[in-house]
Design an enzyme around this catalytic site. Structure first.
Site, PDB file in Angstrom:
ATOM      1  CG  HIS A   1      -3.617  -3.462  -2.795  1.00 55.28           C
ATOM      2  ND1 HIS A   1      -3.586  -4.116  -1.588  1.00 55.28           N
ATOM      3  CD2 HIS A   1      -3.303  -4.409  -3.727  1.00 55.28           C
ATOM      4  CE1 HIS A   1      -3.279  -5.388  -1.774  1.00 55.28           C
ATOM      5  NE2 HIS A   1      -3.098  -5.592  -3.068  1.00 55.28           N
TER       6      HIS A   1
ATOM      7  CG  ASP B   1      -1.873  -1.150   1.260  1.00 58.20           C
ATOM      8  OD1 ASP B   1      -2.216  -1.650   0.170  1.00 58.20           O
ATOM      9  OD2 ASP B   1      -2.293  -1.554   2.358  1.00 58.20           O
TER      10      ASP B   1
ATOM     11  CD  GLU C   1      -7.835  -1.853  -0.972  1.00 54.99           C
ATOM     12  OE1 GLU C   1      -6.588  -1.986  -0.978  1.00 54.99           O
ATOM     13  OE2 GLU C   1      -8.576  -2.480  -0.195  1.00 54.99           O
TER      14      GLU C   1
END
Length: 263
Positions: free
Chosen positions: A229, A163, A226
């Protein structure tokens, strides 16, 4: 730790978990401190997540790809850097964070007391299937299921996922339209795609495009839900690229490998 209840396995497991794994055996390596800015303190350690070792580890090939992405970013935006929010996440940590997410969702819905006698999602599914069915889709929209089945590992538990975000030459966060772990619709990578030029939202989209550009050129695949990510070599990556199998499976314990690459 129990296996996932059958009904949940059939409804919550994403398609990428069906891709076979042929682990190449690369070790985890510590990400050299200073080469990539880190969120400090580590957000999950600060919550009490049960790490047995350092959270700042990646498979050696993933770390090499991260250096390639940084090199491309530097060429396009001198002084800018890829900053890390999270990397390797043991299965026990995944379980801890998933249960924390269940509790946060329950608190937001005013039903936290119904989780009081449960130690995790499996217990909740047995003891209160109604509330489990209500909460699970909200949690597993963003969090990988902490399934102990080695054929279906959460992405971060393979050492192949990170991340991340961008910081500028002064170390300030580049505006991305929402923080890492912002579990709302703003997490969707193209959330600001229709923004008009000259608006802050348009800048957010351009910065997200920059991040995904350097990461994918380095070999990573982006999570569809996301913006922060990215992974390379795991099942999610294999599914995104149409690969026949994944290169990295779950690592059962943290093991530091050979010295990390420097470029």
């Amino acid at each position: 730790m129990r296996f996932l209840p059958y009904h949940l396995a059939m409804t919550m497991r994403p398609e990428y978990l069906n891709i076979p794994i042929r682990d190449c055996g690369e070790p985890l390596q510590e990400i050299p401190e200073g080469d990539f800015p880190r969120v400090a303190p580590h957000p999950y350690l600060a919550q009490g997540a049960p790490y047995a070792g350092s959270p700042w580890q990646l498979r050696s090939g993933v770390l090499s790809a991260l250096y390639r992405a940084q090199s491309m970013l530097s060429a396009r935006c001198p002084g800018w850097r890829i900053a890390l929010f999270d990397a390797y996440r043991p299965l026990a940590v995944q379980h801890f964070m998933v249960w924390d997410a269940f509790r946060r969702e329950a608190q937001a819905m005013g039903c936290l007391t119904r989780l009081a006698s449960c130690a995790g999602p499996d217990a909740l599914a047995r003891l209160d299937p109604e509330i489990h069915t209500l909460l699970a889709p909200k949690v597993y929209r963003f969090w990988g299921i902490p399934d102990p089945d080695p054929c279906r590992p959460p992405p971060h538990s393979t050492g192949a996922a990170i991340d991340c975000k961008l910081v500028d030459g002064q170390g300030r966060d580049v505006p991305m339209g929402g923080p890492v772990d912002d579990f709302t619709d703003r997490a969707i990578p193209n959330f600001y795609a229709s923004a008009l030029p000259g608006t802050p939202e348009y800048l957010h989209h351009r910065n997200r495009e920059l991040l995904v550009s350097v990461m994918t050129q380095a070999g990573f695949a982006q999570h569809v839900g996301e913006w922060w990510h990215f992974s390379i070599g795991d099942q999610m990556w294999a599914h995104a690229l149409g690969a026949a199998y994944a290169l990295y499976g779950r690592i059962p314990f943290a093991a530091i490998g050979a010295p990390a690459p420097t470029g």
